[in-house]
Design an enzyme around this catalytic site. Structure first.
Site, PDB file in Angstrom:
ATOM      1  N   LEU A 155       3.728  43.259  89.639  1.00 48.66           N
ATOM      2  CA  LEU A 155       4.811  44.025  90.224  1.00 48.66           C
ATOM      3  C   LEU A 155       6.086  43.674  89.468  1.00 48.66           C
ATOM      4  O   LEU A 155       6.237  42.554  88.978  1.00 48.66           O
ATOM      5  CB  LEU A 155       4.992  43.677  91.707  1.00 48.66           C
ATOM      6  CG  LEU A 155       3.866  44.080  92.670  1.00 48.66           C
ATOM      7  CD1 LEU A 155       4.149  43.519  94.054  1.00 48.66           C
ATOM      8  CD2 LEU A 155       3.715  45.586  92.735  1.00 48.66           C
ATOM      9  N   ASP A 156       7.010  44.624  89.380  1.00 43.50           N
ATOM     10  CA  ASP A 156       8.280  44.345  88.725  1.00 43.50           C
ATOM     11  C   ASP A 156       9.009  43.232  89.468  1.00 43.50           C
ATOM     12  O   ASP A 156       8.812  43.024  90.669  1.00 43.50           O
ATOM     13  CB  ASP A 156       9.159  45.598  88.701  1.00 43.50           C
ATOM     14  CG  ASP A 156       8.595  46.682  87.792  1.00 43.50           C
ATOM     15  OD1 ASP A 156       7.804  46.331  86.896  1.00 43.50           O
ATOM     16  OD2 ASP A 156       8.935  47.855  88.000  1.00 43.50           O
ATOM     17  N   LYS A 157       9.850  42.535  88.753  1.00 47.11           N
ATOM     18  CA  LYS A 157      10.570  41.386  89.322  1.00 47.11           C
ATOM     19  C   LYS A 157      11.296  41.744  90.613  1.00 47.11           C
ATOM     20  O   LYS A 157      11.245  41.003  91.597  1.00 47.11           O
ATOM     21  CB  LYS A 157      11.567  40.838  88.288  1.00 47.11           C
ATOM     22  CG  LYS A 157      12.384  39.648  88.784  1.00 47.11           C
ATOM     23  CD  LYS A 157      13.324  39.135  87.704  1.00 47.11           C
ATOM     24  CE  LYS A 157      14.151  37.954  88.208  1.00 47.11           C
ATOM     25  NZ  LYS A 157      15.065  37.438  87.160  1.00 47.11           N
ATOM     26  N   THR A 159      10.686  44.144  92.684  1.00 47.53           N
ATOM     27  CA  THR A 159       9.834  44.838  93.645  1.00 47.53           C
ATOM     28  C   THR A 159       9.092  43.834  94.518  1.00 47.53           C
ATOM     29  O   THR A 159       8.516  42.872  94.014  1.00 47.53           O
ATOM     30  CB  THR A 159       8.805  45.723  92.910  1.00 47.53           C
ATOM     31  OG1 THR A 159       9.497  46.688  92.120  1.00 47.53           O
ATOM     32  CG2 THR A 159       7.907  46.443  93.903  1.00 47.53           C
ATOM     33  N   ARG A 261      10.147  54.156  89.215  1.00 49.49           N
ATOM     34  CA  ARG A 261      11.581  54.358  89.011  1.00 49.49           C
ATOM     35  C   ARG A 261      11.845  55.570  88.119  1.00 49.49           C
ATOM     36  O   ARG A 261      12.707  56.385  88.397  1.00 49.49           O
ATOM     37  CB  ARG A 261      12.201  53.100  88.389  1.00 49.49           C
ATOM     38  CG  ARG A 261      12.319  51.929  89.346  1.00 49.49           C
ATOM     39  CD  ARG A 261      13.038  50.766  88.649  1.00 49.49           C
ATOM     40  NE  ARG A 261      13.259  49.655  89.554  1.00 49.49           N
ATOM     41  CZ  ARG A 261      12.395  48.679  89.771  1.00 49.49           C
ATOM     42  NH1 ARG A 261      11.234  48.687  89.116  1.00 49.49           N
ATOM     43  NH2 ARG A 261      12.664  47.710  90.619  1.00 49.49           N
TER      44      ARG A 261
END
Length: 265
Positions: A155-157, A159, A261
């Site tokens: 997962l993105d930082k 998120t 995004r």
């Protein structure tokens, strides 16, 4: 440290932030591209590495940073600060970790927003990997390579959300196969400024690095990688005809960097 202009190799001085190289450009070597000239004088650093150091402001001449690798090399001394090497093996750290499920094969966590999944140049520690190494100990060793033990997906930082991590080789291989075959359904909740139209649909595009800003991902006409997002608006905020925001459920068929995004934008 003062280097000898006649020396074949650049002088080096130890610095707490790394190694400081002092490179002498002889008058006969001046005039060419700076990045190419410095790379030729420092065989241990590739031209790409020199370009990255230039962009970071780690190269200077007469005390002033030099950032343009295409500029002409001038005769005289250039200083290059090469950052200290960070160990490839992440260290175990006692960090807060919300565990939703755990057995001898896998662990499921609720990753907090602001926590990176694995170490990278910008985030060498404080990551999910560091926390897992402390929580699980030796059971994660060898899983998924040194840099990302136990990590099957990410997962993105910024998120938050559920992550499934492997504790054995068999679990790692099995989970990877499930993700590759899309047998694991991944749904995300996103808040958007405004609301997508139509309120439900599928976005298919190719994603890759933006031509205008290499730090950002963007929809590309050609190149990049296929990205598919199924979305559905589950709530509107503000006037129904012109909502100011929306809550959107996104289900991914692919997992590209910043896919939600970019597609919501």
């Amino acid at each position: 440290m003062v280097s000898d202009p006649a020396a074949d190799t650049p002088a080096a001085d130890e610095d707490e932030d790394g190694d400081l190289l002092i490179v002498q450009v002889a008058p006969e070597a001046a005039g060419g591209r700076l990045d190419k000239t410095l790379a030729a004088l420092v065989p241990d650093l590739s031209r790409a590495r020199i370009q990255a150091l230039l962009a970071e402001g780690a190269v200077s001449r007469e005390g002033a940073p030099v950032r343009d690798g295409s500029a002409k090399a001038l005769a005289g001394a250039y200083e290059i600060l090469v950052p200290a090497v960070i160990s490839a093996e992440p260290a175990a750290q006692d960090l807060p970790l919300t565990v939703l499920f755990e057995d001898s094969h896998l662990i499921i966590i609720d990753k907090a927003a602001g926590m990176a999944v694995h170490p990278a140049p910008g985030t060498p520690d404080g990551t999910v990997v560091n926390a897992l190494l402390h929580h699980c100990g030796a059971s994660l060793s060898g899983i998924g390579g040194v840099a990302r033990p136990g990590i099957v997906h990410r997962l993105d930082k910024d998120t938050s959300g559920v992550m499934v991590c492997a504790k054995t080789d068999a679990a790692h291989q099995g989970l990877s196969a499930l993700f590759a075959a899309h047998d694991i359904d991944r749904a995300y909740v996103a808040l958007t400024r405004g609301a997508p139209k139509p309120r439900k649909g599928t976005i298919e595009s190719r994603l890759g690095r933006s031509a205008h800003d290499r730090k950002k991902m963007a929809v590309l006409r050609t190149g990049g990688r296929e990205a598919i997002t199924h979305y559905e608006v589950t709530a509107l905020f503000g006037p129904s005809d012109r909502p100011t925001a929306a809550r959107v459920r996104c289900r991914l068929e692919t997992g590209r960097t910043h896919q939600i995004r970019v597609h919501m934008a």
